[in-house]
Design an enzyme around this catalytic site. Sequence first.
Site, PDB file in Angstrom:
ATOM      1  N   HIS A 109       2.939  -3.639   6.783  1.00  0.00           N
ATOM      2  CA  HIS A 109       1.809  -2.849   6.133  1.00  0.00           C
ATOM      3  C   HIS A 109       1.942  -1.101   7.383  1.00  0.00           C
ATOM      4  O   HIS A 109       2.343  -1.198   8.585  1.00  0.00           O
ATOM      5  CB  HIS A 109       0.517  -3.149   6.110  1.00  0.00           C
ATOM      6  CG  HIS A 109      -0.052  -3.863   5.250  1.00  0.00           C
ATOM      7  ND1 HIS A 109      -0.524  -3.868   3.998  1.00  0.00           N
ATOM      8  CD2 HIS A 109       1.090  -5.313   4.475  1.00  0.00           C
ATOM      9  CE1 HIS A 109      -0.463  -4.212   2.898  1.00  0.00           C
ATOM     10  NE2 HIS A 109       0.796  -5.733   3.595  1.00  0.00           N
ATOM     11  N   SER A 110       1.012  -0.619   7.317  1.00  0.00           N
ATOM     12  CA  SER A 110       0.697   0.662   8.453  1.00  0.00           C
ATOM     13  C   SER A 110      -0.413   0.928   8.369  1.00  0.00           C
ATOM     14  O   SER A 110      -1.460   1.119   7.026  1.00  0.00           O
ATOM     15  CB  SER A 110       1.994   1.809   8.821  1.00  0.00           C
ATOM     16  OG  SER A 110       1.368   2.606   7.594  1.00  0.00           O
ATOM     17  N   TYR A 111      -1.217   1.323   9.495  1.00  0.00           N
ATOM     18  CA  TYR A 111      -0.955   1.178  10.666  1.00  0.00           C
ATOM     19  C   TYR A 111      -1.998   0.266  11.769  1.00  0.00           C
ATOM     20  O   TYR A 111      -3.006  -0.228  11.019  1.00  0.00           O
ATOM     21  CB  TYR A 111      -0.709   2.899  11.311  1.00  0.00           C
ATOM     22  CG  TYR A 111      -2.069   3.041  11.265  1.00  0.00           C
ATOM     23  CD1 TYR A 111      -2.306   4.068   9.795  1.00  0.00           C
ATOM     24  CD2 TYR A 111      -2.634   3.748  12.369  1.00  0.00           C
ATOM     25  CE1 TYR A 111      -3.773   5.212   9.668  1.00  0.00           C
ATOM     26  CE2 TYR A 111      -4.065   4.505  11.664  1.00  0.00           C
ATOM     27  CZ  TYR A 111      -4.311   5.080  10.885  1.00  0.00           C
ATOM     28  OH  TYR A 111      -5.688   5.300  10.456  1.00  0.00           O
TER      29      TYR A 111
ATOM     30  N   HIS B  13       0.880  -1.267  -0.001  1.00  0.00           N
ATOM     31  CA  HIS B  13       0.166  -0.237   0.142  1.00  0.00           C
ATOM     32  C   HIS B  13       0.621   1.221  -0.148  1.00  0.00           C
ATOM     33  O   HIS B  13       2.184   1.605   0.873  1.00  0.00           O
ATOM     34  CB  HIS B  13      -1.031  -0.175   1.273  1.00  0.00           C
ATOM     35  CG  HIS B  13      -2.095  -1.064   1.655  1.00  0.00           C
ATOM     36  ND1 HIS B  13      -2.258  -1.750   2.853  1.00  0.00           N
ATOM     37  CD2 HIS B  13      -3.383  -1.410   0.828  1.00  0.00           C
ATOM     38  CE1 HIS B  13      -3.420  -2.711   1.727  1.00  0.00           C
ATOM     39  NE2 HIS B  13      -3.463  -2.268   0.899  1.00  0.00           N
ATOM     40  N   ALA B  14       0.152   2.333  -0.654  1.00  0.00           N
ATOM     41  CA  ALA B  14       1.135   2.843  -1.816  1.00  0.00           C
ATOM     42  C   ALA B  14       2.152   4.147  -0.597  1.00  0.00           C
ATOM     43  O   ALA B  14       3.055   4.105  -0.059  1.00  0.00           O
ATOM     44  CB  ALA B  14       1.016   3.423  -2.709  1.00  0.00           C
TER      45      ALA B  14
ATOM     46  N   ASN C 137      -2.839  -6.098  -1.941  1.00  0.00           N
ATOM     47  CA  ASN C 137      -3.661  -6.778  -0.730  1.00  0.00           C
ATOM     48  C   ASN C 137      -4.667  -7.303  -1.010  1.00  0.00           C
ATOM     49  O   ASN C 137      -5.367  -8.154   0.096  1.00  0.00           O
ATOM     50  CB  ASN C 137      -2.880  -6.350   0.187  1.00  0.00           C
ATOM     51  CG  ASN C 137      -2.380  -8.252   1.254  1.00  0.00           C
ATOM     52  OD1 ASN C 137      -1.956  -8.285   1.176  1.00  0.00           O
ATOM     53  ND2 ASN C 137      -3.002  -7.140   2.513  1.00  0.00           N
TER      54      ASN C 137
ATOM     55  N   ARG D 108      -2.935   4.471  -1.999  1.00  0.00           N
ATOM     56  CA  ARG D 108      -3.149   3.390  -1.921  1.00  0.00           C
ATOM     57  C   ARG D 108      -2.322   2.201  -2.812  1.00  0.00           C
ATOM     58  O   ARG D 108      -2.234   1.006  -2.996  1.00  0.00           O
ATOM     59  CB  ARG D 108      -4.282   2.727  -0.862  1.00  0.00           C
ATOM     60  CG  ARG D 108      -4.316   1.816  -0.565  1.00  0.00           C
ATOM     61  CD  ARG D 108      -5.668   1.084   0.257  1.00  0.00           C
ATOM     62  NE  ARG D 108      -6.437  -0.153   0.826  1.00  0.00           N
ATOM     63  CZ  ARG D 108      -6.074  -0.964   1.373  1.00  0.00           C
ATOM     64  NH1 ARG D 108      -5.648  -0.190   2.679  1.00  0.00           N
ATOM     65  NH2 ARG D 108      -6.690  -1.727   1.776  1.00  0.00           N
TER      66      ARG D 108
ATOM     67  N   GLU E  92       1.009  -4.663  11.120  1.00  0.00           N
ATOM     68  CA  GLU E  92       0.905  -3.340  10.756  1.00  0.00           C
ATOM     69  C   GLU E  92       1.696  -2.488  11.600  1.00  0.00           C
ATOM     70  O   GLU E  92       1.055  -2.517  12.778  1.00  0.00           O
ATOM     71  CB  GLU E  92      -1.076  -3.160  11.152  1.00  0.00           C
ATOM     72  CG  GLU E  92      -1.902  -4.455  10.333  1.00  0.00           C
ATOM     73  CD  GLU E  92      -1.942  -2.939   8.424  1.00  0.00           C
ATOM     74  OE1 GLU E  92      -1.425  -2.090   9.007  1.00  0.00           O
ATOM     75  OE2 GLU E  92      -2.503  -4.202   8.149  1.00  0.00           O
TER      76      GLU E  92
HETATM   77 ZN    ZN Z   1      -1.713  -2.036   4.164  1.00  0.00          ZN
END
Ligand code: ZN
Length: 428
Positions: free
Chosen positions: A311-313, A185-186, A257, A240, A386
């Site tokens: 990933h976040s968050y 995810h950008a 994803n 994203r 995350e």
């Molecule tokens: Zn993500």
Amino acid sequence: MTSLRLLLVLVLLQFAGLLAWQDYKDYKVFELKPQDANQLELLRRLAREQPHWDILGTRRSYNESGLRVLVAPNQVNSLLKQLKTHHIEHQLLWNDMSLLLRQQRAENELSKSRSALPFIDVLGGFYTHAEINEYLKSLPQRYPQRALLKQFGRSYEGRALKLLTINNGDGRPNKPVILIDATMHAREWIAPSFALYIIQQLLDHNVEHADLLQDYDWVIMPVVNADGYEFTHTDSRYWRKTRKPTWDPENIGTDLNRNFGYEWGHDEGSSADPAEEIYRGEHAFDQPESQVVRDVLLHYSDRLDFYLSLHSYGNYLLLPWGHTSAFPSNYFDMMEVADAGAMAIVQATNGIYSYGSGYHLMYPTSGDSTDYAVGVANATVAITMELPAGGFLGFDPWVSHIEGIVTESWVGVRAMALEVIRRYQTRS
Ligand SMILES: [Zn+2]
């Protein structure tokens, strides 16, 4: 930073032609406070119907804080009207996002200007895909026995997708593998920073971390969604998805994803509508970037003991399955690995992680990479991590917060890796 320096950086940015940038002028951020599960569900429905409202936050139950909405100036009235109609409490948090973003951009550029490629200061800035590749390319020369750079393919816009294999130089082939990817995810900028930090720990501090490398090779891919990530640097900070057009001329990009080919395509946990942030694509693996991750997973599938996707968050360690409320057969082994990570972090910093199956802990996901890793690629343990929130919307930590987040996260990843090694190394 002095205002003179800030001004100088802004002028330089302007000369560099970087102000094709969506500046988010007068975009507002509201905090929403649904009072019960019905109001939360209603907000989710409204957000689906209103693609212009970017409701951020991973909150699952109504009594957790942190649900924020980023809204364009011309959408503010309709948002307020809906909130009033449905009696949803809210509060204006930020009146003009452009001020915050401009300040963050200037901070980052100034900070990065202090180091010269191919050397990078991971703790001192957020780097672009091109800068990260430049750095990765330098590593096999600096560490000829221990670092190997491979390319498994290209992004839709032609960017080289690289992964780095790190070993301890003992020449023993085909060790089991710990595979880490980041930046599906950008906008989740702390994820590539953390991947780079892991690389530096394993290469520059290899003696300290000899226990991690003795019987395992580490394979790390810092930027999966290279086009989307670049777009967040040049055009739109909160993008994203990927940048490949969809069948709908109004909407670009697919959620990588949700694009993996194991239990792909369920409406619970992904969307067939390209306007949505969880658009799954027309077919599984119709994105070159998810094809690359698939190929890497399959390449290592006979020795893949740990797959970790960054990933976040939200401070979660999410285990399979995402697509069903059922559990994989070795779920409790995976839980013990997650437990080791969460315990190490809480001891080190008092940071709290929640862990469990993605379906139960967060929300259903269909077509995610950890489900594919376990369901098809034979990964022993697969976890989506995350990372902690930062900045104003969670995805946008300040440069000054990078160090705290990545050092804490490394404590957790190191502990999870050691637990994997302890449990499974006898097979090697
Ligand atoms: Zn993500």
